[in-house]
Design an enzyme around this catalytic site. Structure first.
Site, PDB file in Angstrom:
ATOM      1  N   GLU A   1       0.152  15.673 -12.868  1.00 52.03           N
ATOM      2  CA  GLU A   1       0.837  16.814 -13.110  1.00 52.03           C
ATOM      3  C   GLU A   1       1.343  17.543 -11.806  1.00 52.03           C
ATOM      4  O   GLU A   1       2.668  17.631 -11.889  1.00 52.03           O
ATOM      5  CB  GLU A   1      -0.048  17.795 -13.966  1.00 52.03           C
TER       6      GLU A   1
ATOM      7  N   HIS B   1       3.604  10.528   7.054  1.00 48.57           N
ATOM      8  CA  HIS B   1       2.769  10.217   8.315  1.00 48.57           C
ATOM      9  C   HIS B   1       3.662   9.299   9.262  1.00 48.57           C
ATOM     10  O   HIS B   1       4.200   8.288   8.949  1.00 48.57           O
ATOM     11  CB  HIS B   1       1.696   9.450   7.977  1.00 48.57           C
TER      12      HIS B   1
ATOM     13  N   HIS C   1       0.838  -1.216  -0.020  1.00 47.07           N
ATOM     14  CA  HIS C   1      -0.020  -0.019   0.081  1.00 47.07           C
ATOM     15  C   HIS C   1       0.911   1.282   0.038  1.00 47.07           C
ATOM     16  O   HIS C   1       0.508   2.269  -0.446  1.00 47.07           O
ATOM     17  CB  HIS C   1      -0.911   0.285   1.473  1.00 47.07           C
TER      18      HIS C   1
ATOM     19  N   HIS D   1       5.407   6.350   7.179  1.00 41.74           N
ATOM     20  CA  HIS D   1       5.112   5.997   5.769  1.00 41.74           C
ATOM     21  C   HIS D   1       4.613   7.074   5.199  1.00 41.74           C
ATOM     22  O   HIS D   1       4.654   8.303   5.781  1.00 41.74           O
ATOM     23  CB  HIS D   1       3.938   4.807   5.751  1.00 41.74           C
TER      24      HIS D   1
ATOM     25  N   THR E   1      -6.670   6.715   7.507  1.00 43.27           N
ATOM     26  CA  THR E   1      -7.048   6.780   6.065  1.00 43.27           C
ATOM     27  C   THR E   1      -6.763   5.688   5.305  1.00 43.27           C
ATOM     28  O   THR E   1      -7.009   5.383   4.102  1.00 43.27           O
ATOM     29  CB  THR E   1      -6.046   7.941   5.662  1.00 43.27           C
TER      30      THR E   1
ATOM     31  N   HIS F   1       2.234   8.773   1.690  1.00 42.05           N
ATOM     32  CA  HIS F   1       1.132   8.741   0.655  1.00 42.05           C
ATOM     33  C   HIS F   1       1.450   9.837  -0.425  1.00 42.05           C
ATOM     34  O   HIS F   1       2.067  10.817  -0.147  1.00 42.05           O
ATOM     35  CB  HIS F   1      -0.282   8.812   1.193  1.00 42.05           C
TER      36      HIS F   1
END
Ligand code: R8N
Ligand code: ZN
Length: 247
Positions: free
Chosen positions: A98, A105, A65, A91, A185, A93
């Site tokens: 563009e 986090h 993930h 980790h 999340t 995200h």
């Protein structure tokens, strides 16, 4: 809902709620952007005090993930709201074609509970420090130490040792922050997170951004699927207050 979730059309955020047991509503989750004007200054918020020890950093894993850097014991740090929280892992995200963006986090758990797992189910159990990364010309030398492991963790399930890294080196110089109550999340979207989002960003270069996007959701021997857009879209605040530690 454990290994089945992901970020594709088939198993992505739109599908997560349908698979969560006993959920009658979409759990609150922090908005991906904070509207500074909507935040209110709270003089009672303490400065963000983050103390980690590089010797506690042990390995880095592609979990399919994102990738996470796992902390062996814990670097104690004082939560600005209350209690003492310990770092479990950090980790990232990232997304945007563009105009790429990244978010760091740092996941901490409240030491009033016997373990991370116990804390994760309590409303005051977790504290996640979020740092926005801006893609610009600046190469971040400390972040590069993390990226230098990417060849060894390209596919899901691969990991390598990552000793002696101090997570504080990834933090911005100024630790002014916004804070609000929210959830994980990612599934199971537990509503156990005190979000602490730094106002100041850190920089990452386009080449470094490309390294993140070259990681794969897929495992070795599977059809290669680049790790991009591994984030949950913004969710409404639903009446929750955003407090600021700064004026
Ligand atoms: C804050 N971001 S998050 O929701 O995606 C997230 C995450 F990705 C994690 F891996 C963990 S720790 C799970 C056991 O290691 C966690 F607590 C989280 F809140
Ligand atoms: Zn996260």
């Amino acid at each position: 809902m454990s290994h089945a979730w992901g970020y594709s059309a088939e198993n992505g955020p739109e599908k997560w709620v349908t698979k969560l047991p006993h959920r009658r509503w979409v759990p609150a989750s922090p908005p991906s952007t904070i509207v500074p004007a909507d935040a209110s200054y709270d003089a009672g918020l303490k400065p963000l005090c983050l103390k980690y020890d590089a010797k506690d950093c042990i390995d880095i894993l592609n979990n399919g993930h994102s990738f996470q850097v796992t902390i062996l014991t814990e670097g104690l740090q004082t939560d600005p709201i209350s209690g003492v929280y310990r770092l479990k892992q950090f980790h990232f995200h990232w997304g945007g074609a563009e105009r790429s963006w990244l978010r760091l986090h740092l996941v901490h758990w409240n030491t009033k509970y016997p373990s991370f797992g116990e804390a994760a189910s309590k409303s005051d159990g977790l504290a996640v420090v979020g740092v926005f990364l801006k893609v610009n010309r600046a190469e971040n030398a400390q972040l590069q130490k993390v990226l230098d492991t990417f060849d060894a963790i390209k596919t899901k399930g691969t990991q390598t040792t990552f000793p002696g890294f101090d997570p504080t080196t990834l933090l911005p110089g100024c630790l002014d922050y916004w804070t609000y109550d929210g959830s994980l999340t990612t599934p199971p979207l537990l509503e156990s997170v005190t979000w602490i989002v730094c106002k100041e960003t850190i920089s990452v270069s386009p080449a470094q951004m490309a390294s993140f996007r070259a990681l794969q959701f897929s495992g070795a021997g599977e059809a290669a699927c680049c790790m991009v857009d591994n984030y949950r879209p913004p969710q409404p605040l639903k009446g929750r207050a955003v407090k600021a530690s700064f004026q």
